[in-house]
Design an enzyme around this catalytic site. Sequence first.
Site, PDB file in Angstrom:
ATOM      1  N   CYS A  71       0.743  -1.164  -0.179  1.00 51.92           N
ATOM      2  CA  CYS A  71       0.046  -0.025  -0.101  1.00 51.92           C
ATOM      3  C   CYS A  71       0.760   1.452  -0.089  1.00 51.92           C
ATOM      4  O   CYS A  71       0.951   2.032   1.017  1.00 51.92           O
ATOM      5  CB  CYS A  71      -0.948   0.062   1.156  1.00 51.92           C
ATOM      6  SG  CYS A  71      -2.126   1.355   0.748  1.00 51.92           S
TER       7      CYS A  71
ATOM      8  N   ASP B  79       1.816  -9.842  -2.363  1.00 51.09           N
ATOM      9  CA  ASP B  79       2.985  -8.839  -2.144  1.00 51.09           C
ATOM     10  C   ASP B  79       4.361  -9.416  -2.108  1.00 51.09           C
ATOM     11  O   ASP B  79       5.580  -8.638  -2.484  1.00 51.09           O
ATOM     12  CB  ASP B  79       2.776  -7.944  -0.472  1.00 51.09           C
ATOM     13  CG  ASP B  79       1.513  -7.592  -0.412  1.00 51.09           C
ATOM     14  OD1 ASP B  79       0.969  -7.224  -1.338  1.00 51.09           O
ATOM     15  OD2 ASP B  79       1.247  -7.006   0.799  1.00 51.09           O
TER      16      ASP B  79
ATOM     17  N   CYS C  70      -6.095   2.199  -5.314  1.00 44.66           N
ATOM     18  CA  CYS C  70      -5.469   2.876  -4.016  1.00 44.66           C
ATOM     19  C   CYS C  70      -6.375   4.149  -3.620  1.00 44.66           C
ATOM     20  O   CYS C  70      -6.465   4.989  -4.128  1.00 44.66           O
ATOM     21  CB  CYS C  70      -4.087   3.318  -4.423  1.00 44.66           C
ATOM     22  SG  CYS C  70      -3.261   4.014  -2.799  1.00 44.66           S
TER      23      CYS C  70
HETATM   24  C1  UQ1 Z   1     -11.471  -3.180  -4.555  1.00 44.23           C
HETATM   25  O1  UQ1 Z   1     -11.812  -3.936  -5.421  1.00 44.23           O
HETATM   26  C2  UQ1 Z   1     -10.919  -3.740  -3.402  1.00 44.23           C
HETATM   27  O2  UQ1 Z   1     -10.969  -5.152  -3.149  1.00 44.23           O
HETATM   28  C3  UQ1 Z   1     -11.772  -5.370  -2.112  1.00 44.23           C
HETATM   29  C4  UQ1 Z   1     -10.353  -2.858  -2.589  1.00 44.23           C
HETATM   30  O3  UQ1 Z   1      -9.927  -3.281  -1.410  1.00 44.23           O
HETATM   31  C5  UQ1 Z   1      -8.931  -3.064  -0.807  1.00 44.23           C
HETATM   32  C6  UQ1 Z   1     -10.195  -1.559  -2.976  1.00 44.23           C
HETATM   33  O4  UQ1 Z   1      -9.618  -0.666  -2.270  1.00 44.23           O
HETATM   34  C7  UQ1 Z   1     -10.629  -1.023  -4.448  1.00 44.23           C
HETATM   35  C8  UQ1 Z   1     -10.291   0.545  -4.654  1.00 44.23           C
HETATM   36  C9  UQ1 Z   1     -11.116  -1.713  -5.184  1.00 44.23           C
HETATM   37  C10 UQ1 Z   1     -11.787  -1.401  -6.447  1.00 44.23           C
HETATM   38  C11 UQ1 Z   1     -13.278  -1.459  -6.417  1.00 44.23           C
HETATM   39  C12 UQ1 Z   1     -13.851  -0.684  -7.144  1.00 44.23           C
HETATM   40  C13 UQ1 Z   1     -15.483  -0.862  -7.106  1.00 44.23           C
HETATM   41  C14 UQ1 Z   1     -13.492   0.747  -7.627  1.00 44.23           C
END
Ligand code: UQ1
Length: 445
Positions: A195, A331, A374
């Site tokens: 992250c 990761d 992100c």
């Molecule tokens: C995403 O799919 C996801 O997975 C669960 C995240 O979890 C950490 C996210 O932070 C993001 C940004 C997504 C992307 C999903 C969408 C609907 C834009």
Amino acid sequence: MCYSTMNIIRKLGIKTSLGIYRNFSVSSLNNANYSCKLLVVGGGSGGCTIAAKFARRLQKNAVIVLEPSKDHYYQPLFTLVGAGVTRVSDTCRLEESVLPTNAKWIRDAAECIDPEKGFVKTKEGHVINYEYIVIAVGLKNDYSKVPGLSEALQDRNSGVSTIFDAQYCENTWRDIQKFKGGDAIFTYPDTLIKCPGAPQKIVYLAESYFTKTNVRSKSNVMFNTCLPVIFGVKKYADALLKVVERKKINVNYKTVLKEVRHGKKEAVFFNTDDKTKETTMQYNMLHVAPPMKTPEFLNTSTSIVDQAGFLCVDKFTLQHTKYPNIYGIGDCTNTPNSKTAAAIAKQCYVLEQNLLSTMKKDNPKEKYDGYGACPLLTSYSTCILAEFVYDGVPRETLPFNQARESTIAFYMKKHLFPALYWNLMLKGYYHGPEFIRKIINPFAN
Ligand code: UQ1
């Protein structure tokens, strides 16, 4: 208690303060020899998701998951824990409850791998033979790289914390509340990290809190980052620079934390262009994004990793570059994407399809495009939802410009993504938002 006594207690399944151990058999006192079709090393986001997918497809116990921890954390929420929006207990579930019941869980850690013979030896001395293996061991904080950091983190009054650790992320909230002005320093290290947006999200949230509590005018908020830019994708970097400007955050690029002298409340930094150029700064609050490395099991397995200790996989197929029966996810691999949970959601589909091909003696065909997302929290109600693929190309899902700070993205981060994670992704049913994007944005790239 010595290590061997602890081992015997574990193997007998005696209830200790650490929890109940499942194996209650005297024969398990001896080192065991297991065999499986698929060994998944690591029970985090990638490991759980892949185990769920294959446990459904293969026979009972054909999948073994090797994972030492009894707890499973949803790490993307740690930033909101650090900002006091949620608690660390809300990010945690028992590992037992997230692993598929059709797979066998061995609660132990990998010690070494023999990729030629196809077995892994565990810390407790067991041997697990596999036909196929998925390595999903993640990244670990490497506190020892910064002298004084561990001691500072353990001292409740040091003003030093990190959201990158379940053990310390609530301390960030404590320190943010305690801060009554002066210097608040936030860092970004000189290693790959999970992250990469989190070190600046916590700056924005802390700054918002300081403003709300009227300490902002008495404080200097600083972000010291190893990187030469605020964010790797230009579209979002441009938007974030405006946030930085509005919030009057002092950003020092190419500046890396080298030492914490917590007795004196001093942090020493070096410049990446000239490592001999050091600066010592006083702090009242120090938030550290620690250096990270792959777990020892991986970085000492020289035949399967690159020089930095990351598993060498093809960046599109996720198959190991030398051993076709080894795949990697998350990761711990050397794919050049952002290390986020959203990336794993996309990778798990590619890996599933490709490993199935490999099991049928076919070539892997599915390709990972480097998707990562992100959600960059910019305050207690706004978020820039960055989504992009390899080479920093934006790949947005929603029907508006996602470089704009939006409230809806904040609530997605806080409520929707955790729900998707626990209810769909870990069960192997979520592959990222591509399907939504195709509905909302059918003509986009
Ligand atoms: C995403 O799919 C996801 O997975 C669960 C995240 O979890 C950490 C996210 O932070 C993001 C940004 C997504 C992307 C999903 C969408 C609907 C834009």
